[in-house]
Scaffold this motif. Structure first.
Motif, short mmCIF file in Angstrom:
data_model
loop_
_atom_site.label_atom_id
_atom_site.label_comp_id
_atom_site.label_asym_id
_atom_site.label_seq_id
_atom_site.Cartn_x
_atom_site.Cartn_y
_atom_site.Cartn_z
N PHE A 181 -113.97 -27.69 23.52
CA PHE A 181 -113.83 -26.85 25.28
C PHE A 181 -111.93 -26.19 24.93
O PHE A 181 -111.43 -25.97 25.06
N LEU A 182 -111.83 -28.07 24.91
CA LEU A 182 -110.30 -27.75 24.84
C LEU A 182 -109.88 -27.92 23.80
O LEU A 182 -108.50 -28.31 23.41
N GLY A 183 -110.27 -28.37 22.47
CA GLY A 183 -109.72 -28.00 20.97
C GLY A 183 -109.61 -29.07 20.69
O GLY A 183 -108.21 -29.40 19.44
N LEU A 184 -110.74 -30.24 20.62
CA LEU A 184 -110.94 -31.68 20.19
C LEU A 184 -111.41 -32.18 19.15
O LEU A 184 -113.28 -30.91 20.16
N PHE A 185 -111.99 -32.47 17.94
CA PHE A 185 -112.38 -32.02 17.24
C PHE A 185 -113.25 -32.86 15.90
O PHE A 185 -112.52 -33.75 15.92
N ILE A 186 -114.22 -33.75 15.90
CA ILE A 186 -114.75 -34.74 15.18
C ILE A 186 -114.13 -34.30 14.27
O ILE A 186 -114.71 -34.33 13.20
N THR A 187 -113.68 -35.92 13.27
CA THR A 187 -113.53 -36.05 12.18
C THR A 187 -114.39 -37.13 11.83
O THR A 187 -114.71 -37.56 10.46
N GLU A 188 -115.39 -38.45 12.33
CA GLU A 188 -115.32 -39.52 11.97
C GLU A 188 -116.45 -39.90 12.59
O GLU A 188 -116.39 -39.87 14.01
N LYS A 189 -117.90 -39.93 12.21
CA LYS A 189 -119.07 -40.25 12.97
C LYS A 189 -119.79 -41.90 12.01
O LYS A 189 -120.19 -41.04 11.23
N LEU A 190 -120.53 -42.53 13.12
CA LEU A 190 -120.93 -44.11 12.84
C LEU A 190 -122.25 -43.55 13.85
O LEU A 190 -122.24 -44.09 14.94
N ASP A 191 -123.16 -44.00 13.43
CA ASP A 191 -124.40 -44.25 14.31
C ASP A 191 -125.23 -44.97 14.12
O ASP A 191 -124.91 -45.93 12.97
N LEU A 192 -125.46 -45.93 14.94
CA LEU A 192 -126.14 -46.85 14.63
C LEU A 192 -127.45 -47.37 15.38
O LEU A 192 -127.79 -46.62 16.89
N ARG A 193 -128.31 -48.03 14.75
CA ARG A 193 -129.61 -48.43 15.04
C ARG A 193 -129.74 -49.26 14.89
O ARG A 193 -129.19 -50.43 14.08
N ASP A 194 -130.71 -49.52 15.56
CA ASP A 194 -131.27 -51.15 16.15
C ASP A 194 -132.28 -51.90 14.50
O ASP A 194 -131.53 -53.00 13.68
N LYS A 195 -132.72 -50.99 13.58
CA LYS A 195 -133.49 -50.99 11.97
C LYS A 195 -133.27 -49.92 11.32
O LYS A 195 -133.84 -48.60 12.59
N GLN A 196 -133.60 -49.73 10.13
CA GLN A 196 -134.29 -48.62 9.62
C GLN A 196 -135.56 -48.22 10.47
O GLN A 196 -136.55 -47.94 10.80
N ASN A 197 -135.43 -46.45 10.27
CA ASN A 197 -136.18 -46.36 10.47
C ASN A 197 -136.97 -46.11 12.35
O ASN A 197 -137.64 -45.28 12.87
N LYS A 198 -135.33 -46.33 12.77
CA LYS A 198 -135.95 -46.85 14.32
C LYS A 198 -134.56 -45.39 14.88
O LYS A 198 -134.28 -44.81 14.29
N ASN A 199 -134.73 -45.04 16.02
CA ASN A 199 -133.54 -44.20 16.69
C ASN A 199 -132.67 -44.27 16.44
O ASN A 199 -132.27 -46.00 16.94
N ILE A 200 -131.33 -43.35 16.78
CA ILE A 200 -129.85 -43.82 17.41
C ILE A 200 -130.30 -44.44 18.30
O ILE A 200 -130.38 -43.38 19.24
N ILE A 201 -129.46 -44.85 18.91
CA ILE A 201 -129.65 -46.08 20.10
C ILE A 201 -127.41 -45.93 20.11
O ILE A 201 -127.73 -45.21 21.36
N ARG A 202 -126.81 -45.59 19.14
CA ARG A 202 -125.03 -45.54 19.90
C ARG A 202 -125.11 -44.78 18.59
O ARG A 202 -124.93 -44.36 17.50
#
Length: 243
Positions: A181-202
């Motif tokens: 809404f303010l005009g700021l956009f995502i340019t890079e994203k890192l997902d962090l999860r505990d292990k493979q096949n687990k949910n994204i936690i951060r």
């Protein structure tokens, strides 16, 4: 997320500095160290750390970016004082300052723009509060709503600047809408999860005023054997003594 290598006296020893944290509501965590190790690109000159806490993110950014001047703002008086002490005992005390201010107060008084802004912001609603007032201040967003955070970043960031945040996915989705809404956009994203096949936690995201393709990556903290993964170890190798 807690980090396992805390030492007995409530301090946390890194390879190039030590963080004391007994007077801080928010202790050293995976969130902070991953943000400090991953956020920022190039050669930023003027960095703002919103919600500096122990000062760990500011210290990690000072280690990574030797030409940067860093300002950390922290609303809790005791945490700000301890962060200042941690900075004073570090190799980069001449490049980092900690201010005991809210973002709203800092924003009103500030006329300098920053080319890199980072934050590990509070995100819990107040109905989940505990009896620990310092921890409440560090974790709950009563004193810094997502709108106030986004508005402060919008007003303090340079035109070609970048802002990096770490949040759980649900809360990141909420702040994404405000930033857009303010005009700021995502340019890079890192997902962090505990292990493979687990949910994204951060999720860590980089925001700028330029809209384009989003660079995406994912890191598993541990491998299938329960040991720290290669990607996670490599990310934190310059900082944590366990690697």
């Amino acid at each position: 997320m807690a980090l396992a290598s805390r030492i007995k006296d409530s301090s946390f020893r890194f390879k190039q500095f030590t963080v004391h944290q007994d007077r801080c509501g928010m202790k050293i965590s995976t969130d902070g160290v991953v943000l400090g190790a991953f956020a920022g690109r190039g050669n930023p000159k003027n960095i703002l750390d919103i919600g500096a806490g122990t000062g760990v993110v500011s210290l990690m950014l000072a280690q990574r970016f030797p030409n940067a001047m860093i300002t950390g703002i922290e609303i809790d008086k005791d945490a700000a004082k301890q962060a200042s002490e941690n900075i004073h005992q570090s190799p980069w005390s001449n490049r980092i300052k900690i201010l005991n201010q809210s973002l709203q107060e800092f924003q009103r008084k500030q006329d300098i723009k920053f080319d890199l802004i980072v934050s590990n912001p509070p995100y819990f609603p107040k109905h989940l509060k505990s009896i620990d007032q310092k921890r409440n201040l560090a974790l709950h967003n009563d004193s810094l709503s997502f709108f106030d955070l986004a508005n402060g970043i919008y007003s303090l960031m340079e035109n070609k600047g970048h802002c990096w945040l770490i949040l759980p996915p649900e809360q990141m989705d909420t702040i994404n809408k405000i930033f857009e809404f303010l005009g700021l956009f995502i340019t890079e994203k890192l997902d962090l999860r505990d292990k493979q096949n687990k949910n994204i936690i951060r999720t860590i995201q980089d925001f700028s005023y330029s809209k384009g393709a989003i660079k995406k990556s994912i890191i598993n903290i541990k491998d299938e054997s329960g040991e720290y993964s290669k990607d996670y170890s490599e990310l934190l190798n310059e900082f944590l003594i366990i690697f």
